[in-house]
Design a protein around this motif. Structure first.
Motif, PDB file in Angstrom:
ATOM      1  N   PHE A 161       0.855  -1.187   0.000  1.00  0.00           N
ATOM      2  CA  PHE A 161       0.000   0.000   0.000  1.00  0.00           C
ATOM      3  C   PHE A 161       0.888   1.234   0.000  1.00  0.00           C
ATOM      4  O   PHE A 161       1.853   1.322   0.754  1.00  0.00           O
ATOM      5  N   GLY A 162       0.578   2.178  -0.878  1.00  0.00           N
ATOM      6  CA  GLY A 162       1.373   3.387  -1.028  1.00  0.00           C
ATOM      7  C   GLY A 162       0.953   4.475  -0.065  1.00  0.00           C
ATOM      8  O   GLY A 162      -0.246   4.705   0.138  1.00  0.00           O
ATOM      9  N   THR A 163       1.945   5.170   0.520  1.00  0.00           N
ATOM     10  CA  THR A 163       1.687   6.311   1.395  1.00  0.00           C
ATOM     11  C   THR A 163       2.642   7.436   1.029  1.00  0.00           C
ATOM     12  O   THR A 163       3.716   7.195   0.465  1.00  0.00           O
ATOM     13  N   SER A 164       2.268   8.674   1.375  1.00  0.00           N
ATOM     14  CA  SER A 164       3.078   9.821   0.962  1.00  0.00           C
ATOM     15  C   SER A 164       3.441  10.768   2.096  1.00  0.00           C
ATOM     16  O   SER A 164       4.230  11.679   1.890  1.00  0.00           O
ATOM     17  N   ASP A 165       2.856  10.596   3.273  1.00  0.00           N
ATOM     18  CA  ASP A 165       3.244  11.423   4.413  1.00  0.00           C
ATOM     19  C   ASP A 165       2.846  10.695   5.682  1.00  0.00           C
ATOM     20  O   ASP A 165       2.266   9.597   5.634  1.00  0.00           O
ATOM     21  N   ALA A 166       3.187  11.283   6.828  1.00  0.00           N
ATOM     22  CA  ALA A 166       2.981  10.588   8.098  1.00  0.00           C
ATOM     23  C   ALA A 166       1.516  10.318   8.381  1.00  0.00           C
ATOM     24  O   ALA A 166       1.155   9.249   8.888  1.00  0.00           O
ATOM     25  N   ALA A 167       0.647  11.274   8.082  1.00  0.00           N
ATOM     26  CA  ALA A 167      -0.775  11.095   8.363  1.00  0.00           C
ATOM     27  C   ALA A 167      -1.363   9.993   7.503  1.00  0.00           C
ATOM     28  O   ALA A 167      -2.168   9.167   7.971  1.00  0.00           O
ATOM     29  N   ILE A 168      -0.982   9.955   6.234  1.00  0.00           N
ATOM     30  CA  ILE A 168      -1.487   8.918   5.342  1.00  0.00           C
ATOM     31  C   ILE A 168      -0.898   7.563   5.718  1.00  0.00           C
ATOM     32  O   ILE A 168      -1.560   6.527   5.621  1.00  0.00           O
TER      33      ILE A 168
END
Length: 328
Positions: A161-168
């Motif tokens: 699963f792709g994420t782009s920042d800490a919250a995501i």
């Protein structure tokens, strides 16, 4: 939806007459600032939700302020590279940061930040709250949350699963914990690269804001499996909440805010917030942002300061409970 007041001249009046002090003091409607272009720094790559939101807003701000407003991208390190640039900038109103909840959260996941969100930034305006989406490639062998969970249970740690920042990142890891599955997190420098890999079929799932994903969803290039809030979003009424899709207890929302360097004069912060309100009243800007899922519920400098303190307390507690972990 709140009513947004137009920019207006404020004077100090007594018995119907302006005092000499009032005449000598510039009003918030016509201050000396800004006398040169203003930069909105986005600490993520172009094409992501924060970038899309900032560019739509900048168009209205330019008109409201009577000055060019530019968007500049400085991606990397979960948004920390761009955030540090603004934290170290002169507090003269020439540069502002448009960021997500990672601005506050990063201190709990990154061990060596050189700045603190509550100390090194001046709150200006909460711009929007928004649900996040669990999205999937149309080439993935599952089309809903139940199918994804079944596939992940059949082959633990085989699905990324792709994420782009800490919250995501938190949104994705909260999902795996509550669903009782093991997946592999794949970190990206922004939402746009996640979406590109989802469209190409190189990544099976990713977490995105509604703002970033809207165009790809409309074109049928990716699928939306669920929204993170407890209520469905009007933008995608057919997409179930993750709770409805079988993940009890899931509830999370993202936000966008504008801040300046610490020491930003309160009059400039107030003037910029008024310009934000005026920009969001402009039909072209308002319709563009509403069409991509932004709720446009704003807060001014003082309420935003309280909001950021509450968010910081939330992440401190999440860290104590082991719901987020520090990067190594």
């Amino acid at each position: 939806m709140p009513d947004f007041p137009p920019l207006r001249r404020r004077g100090l009046l007594a018995a119907g007459l302006a005092t000499p002090l009032a005449l000598a003091r510039p009003s918030l409607a016509q201050p000396a600032w800004p006398q040169r272009p203003v930069r909105l720094l986005v600490p993520y790559s172009p094409g992501g939700g924060t970038d899309i939101f900032a560019r739509a807003l900048a168009e209205g701000l330019s008109q409201a302020l009577g000055q060019t407003v530019l968007v500049e991208n400085r991606a990397g390190a979960n948004g920390a590279i761009g955030s540090e640039m603004v934290a170290r900038a002169e507090p003269d109103g020439s540069v502002f940061l448009v960021d997500t909840g990672s601005l506050v959260m990063n201190r709990y996941v990154m061990p060596s930040l050189s700045y603190e969100a509550l100390r090194d930034f001046a709150p200006v305006s909460l711009l929007s709250r928004y649900p996040l989406l669990l999205t999937a490639s149309v080439k993935a062998p599952f089309g809903d949350v139940a199918g994804l969970v079944a596939a992940a249970r059949a082959a633990p740690r085989s699905i990324g699963f792709g994420t782009s920042d800490a919250a995501i990142s938190y949104a994705g890891n909260l999902f795996t914990r509550l669903a009782g599955i093991e997946m592999v997190e794949v970190s990206y420098r922004g939402a746009a690269p996640i979406l590109n890999d989802l469209v190409a079929g190189h990544l099976p799932t990713g977490w995105n804001s509604t703002v970033a994903a809207a165009q790809h969803l409309a074109a049928g290039r990716i699928r939306a499996l669920g929204v993170t809030t407890t209520a469905r979003t009007p933008l995608l009424p057919e997409v179930p909440t993750l709770q409805e899709a079988g993940v009890p207890g899931y509830d999370f929302a993202g936000w966008y805010a504008m801040v300046g360097p610490a020491g930003l004069p309160p009059a400039i912060a107030a003037r910029m917030h008024e310009a934000v309100l005026a920009a969001l009243e402009m039909p072209r800007v308002r319709e563009r942002l509403l069409s991509i899922g932004a709720d446009l519920g704003t807060l001014g400098p003082a309420p935003l300061a309280a909001f950021l303190r509450e968010d910081d307390a939330r992440w401190a507690e999440a860290a104590r409970q082991g719901l987020i972990t520090r990067a190594q």
